[in-house]
Design an enzyme around this catalytic site. Structure first.
Site, PDB file in Angstrom:
ATOM      1  N   ASP A   1     -38.762 103.927  32.830  1.00  0.00           N
ATOM      2  CA  ASP A   1     -38.359 102.426  32.741  1.00  0.00           C
ATOM      3  C   ASP A   1     -39.521 101.461  32.019  1.00  0.00           C
ATOM      4  OD1 ASP A   1     -35.818 103.076  34.062  1.00  0.00           O
ATOM      5  OD2 ASP A   1     -35.775 101.080  35.083  1.00  0.00           O
TER       6      ASP A   1
ATOM      7  N   ASP B   1     -39.523 109.000  36.474  1.00  0.00           N
ATOM      8  CA  ASP B   1     -38.413 107.799  36.575  1.00  0.00           C
ATOM      9  C   ASP B   1     -39.091 106.568  36.591  1.00  0.00           C
ATOM     10  OD1 ASP B   1     -36.118 106.689  37.353  1.00  0.00           O
ATOM     11  OD2 ASP B   1     -36.977 106.479  39.187  1.00  0.00           O
TER      12      ASP B   1
ATOM     13  N   ASP C   1     -51.396 105.781  37.767  1.00  0.00           N
ATOM     14  CA  ASP C   1     -51.457 104.684  37.672  1.00  0.00           C
ATOM     15  C   ASP C   1     -52.040 103.969  36.414  1.00  0.00           C
ATOM     16  OD1 ASP C   1     -53.710 105.755  38.473  1.00  0.00           O
ATOM     17  OD2 ASP C   1     -54.478 104.763  39.915  1.00  0.00           O
TER      18      ASP C   1
ATOM     19  N   LYS D   1     -51.337 112.617  40.039  1.00  0.00           N
ATOM     20  CA  LYS D   1     -52.213 111.782  40.892  1.00  0.00           C
ATOM     21  C   LYS D   1     -53.210 112.689  41.767  1.00  0.00           C
ATOM     22  CE  LYS D   1     -53.261 107.756  42.758  1.00  0.00           C
ATOM     23  NZ  LYS D   1     -53.920 106.843  42.142  1.00  0.00           N
TER      24      LYS D   1
ATOM     25  N   TYR E   1     -37.788 113.744  44.770  1.00  0.00           N
ATOM     26  CA  TYR E   1     -36.258 113.752  45.048  1.00  0.00           C
ATOM     27  C   TYR E   1     -35.429 114.524  45.768  1.00  0.00           C
ATOM     28  CZ  TYR E   1     -35.965 109.946  41.313  1.00  0.00           C
ATOM     29  OH  TYR E   1     -36.060 108.627  40.725  1.00  0.00           O
TER      30      TYR E   1
END
Ligand code: IPM
Ligand code: MG
Length: 350
Positions: free
Chosen positions: A246, A242, A218, A186, A139
């Site tokens: 959700d 983020d 993942d 990751k 970000y």
């Protein structure tokens, strides 16, 4: 006197924040807080030309806590990216206040088990918290465009200190819960993730009583819908957090239930995880519970009013147990009420 900057923002933010303030004021009646409203987001663009007016930023810097609604909407979508409410207000506010830790607790409210899109046996007993790094990573890394050939880039950079402070905080959360911390990265592909993992392992030496595990992002997305009860505390970088939060919000029945705290020490910005929902704005149809629960988090984490905070959480659970629902939570047979009535029910139940 402690001061709370109130930022309703746009869309349903204007409807849910007054309910959250009224509920918080009802439980803190005998204490003095200064509650003051400021402009942010599209509302601020319309009134002042900028999404984060200097007066709002200064007020948030001076306040002990910030209670926010939501920002953005189609009216401001066509603006150049840096001026839009998200990039022009929310991200600079997080950065300027140095709110590096975003706390997103996800708990299945038993009364809402039927509202989740997932099977009851999967979501029963979910009780986890995602600690998302909030002021670094993709970000905030260098970004830009190149010509010939046309290209665009964002960079993912973390300093050792940025990783260490968020991982350390996550370990502290784990100690107050079930002593399990899962660091999501990751590391099979990204160098920044390999570094993240290295620092996480090193920081773990300060917390030998907490079990640290690592998971690729993942796989974490898959495990969150496969067997979510395996998670206690999850810590991860900004963008992964983020996306995962959700996804995780559906484990609590609805994103309309997800409250968040963005913190640096006792100073915090509290907001629902959902957006400004322009499609239902102004119709008294929005679910104010995430905003109300965000105010409860504020009382607990910025002002140590644990009892008052828990009174709010219990009142919300009681209202849901009685079958009252806003439209987003509706199941067949539910008693549908609007934003204002939901706020009033919670106040009655306090
Ligand atoms: C969130 C939101 C924000 C984010 C947007 C509005 C910039 O999605 O708080 O999760 O990506 O951080
Ligand atoms: Mg998000």
């Amino acid at each position: 006197m402690p001061e709370i900057a109130v930022l309703p923002g746009d869309g349903i933010g204007q409807e849910i924040v007054p309910e959250a303030v009224a509920v918080a004021q009802a439980v803190t009646r005998d204490r003095d807080f200064i509650w003051r409203e400021y402009l942010i987001g599209g509302a601020a663009i319309d009134a002042t030309g900028g999404a984060l007016p200097p007066e709002t930023l200064a007020a948030c810097q001076a306040a002990d806590a910030v209670l926010m609604g939501a920002i953005g909407g189609p009216k401001w979508d066509a603006l150049p990216a840096p001026q839009r409410p998200e990039l022009g207000a929310l991200l600079p506010l997080r950065k300027q206040l140095a709110l590096y830790a975003n706390i997103r607790p996800v708990r299945m409210t038993p009364a809402l088990i039927g509202a989740s899109t997932l099977k009851p046996e999967v979501v029963r007993g979910v009780d986890l918290v995602v600690i998302r790094e909030l002021t670094g990573g993709l970000y905030f890394g260098e970004k830009g465009r190149r010509s010939a050939p046309r290209a665009a880039y964002d960079t993912l950079v973390y300093t050792e200190e940025e990783i260490r402070r968020i991982v350390r905080l996550a370990f502290q959360w784990a100690r107050a819960r079930r002593w399990k911390l899962c660091s999501v990265d990751k590391a099979n592909v990204l160098e920044s993730s390999r570094f993240w993992r290295e620092i996480a392992v090193d920081t773990a030496r300060e917390f030998p009583d907490v079990e640290l595990t690592h998971m690729y992002v993942d796989n974490a997305a898959m495990q969150l819908v496969r067997r979510p009860e395996q998670f206690d505390v999850v810590v991860t970088e900004n963008m992964f957090g983020d996306i995962l939060t959700d996804l995780a919000s559906m484990l609590s029945g609805s994103i309309g239930m997800l409250a968040t705290a963005s913190m640096n020490g006792p100073k915090g910005l509290y907001e629902p995880a959902h957006g400004s929902a322009p499609d239902i704005a102004g119709q008294d149809a929005a679910n104010p519970l995430a905003a109300i629960l965000s105010a409860a988090m504020m009382l607990k984490y910025s002002f140590a009013l644990t009892e008052e905070s828990e009174r709010i959480e219990k009142a919300v659970a009681a209202v849901l147990d009685s079958g009252w629902r806003t439209a987003d939570l509706a199941e067949p047979g539910a008693r549908i009420i609007g934003t204002r009535e939901m706020g009033a029910k919670v106040r009655e139940a306090l």
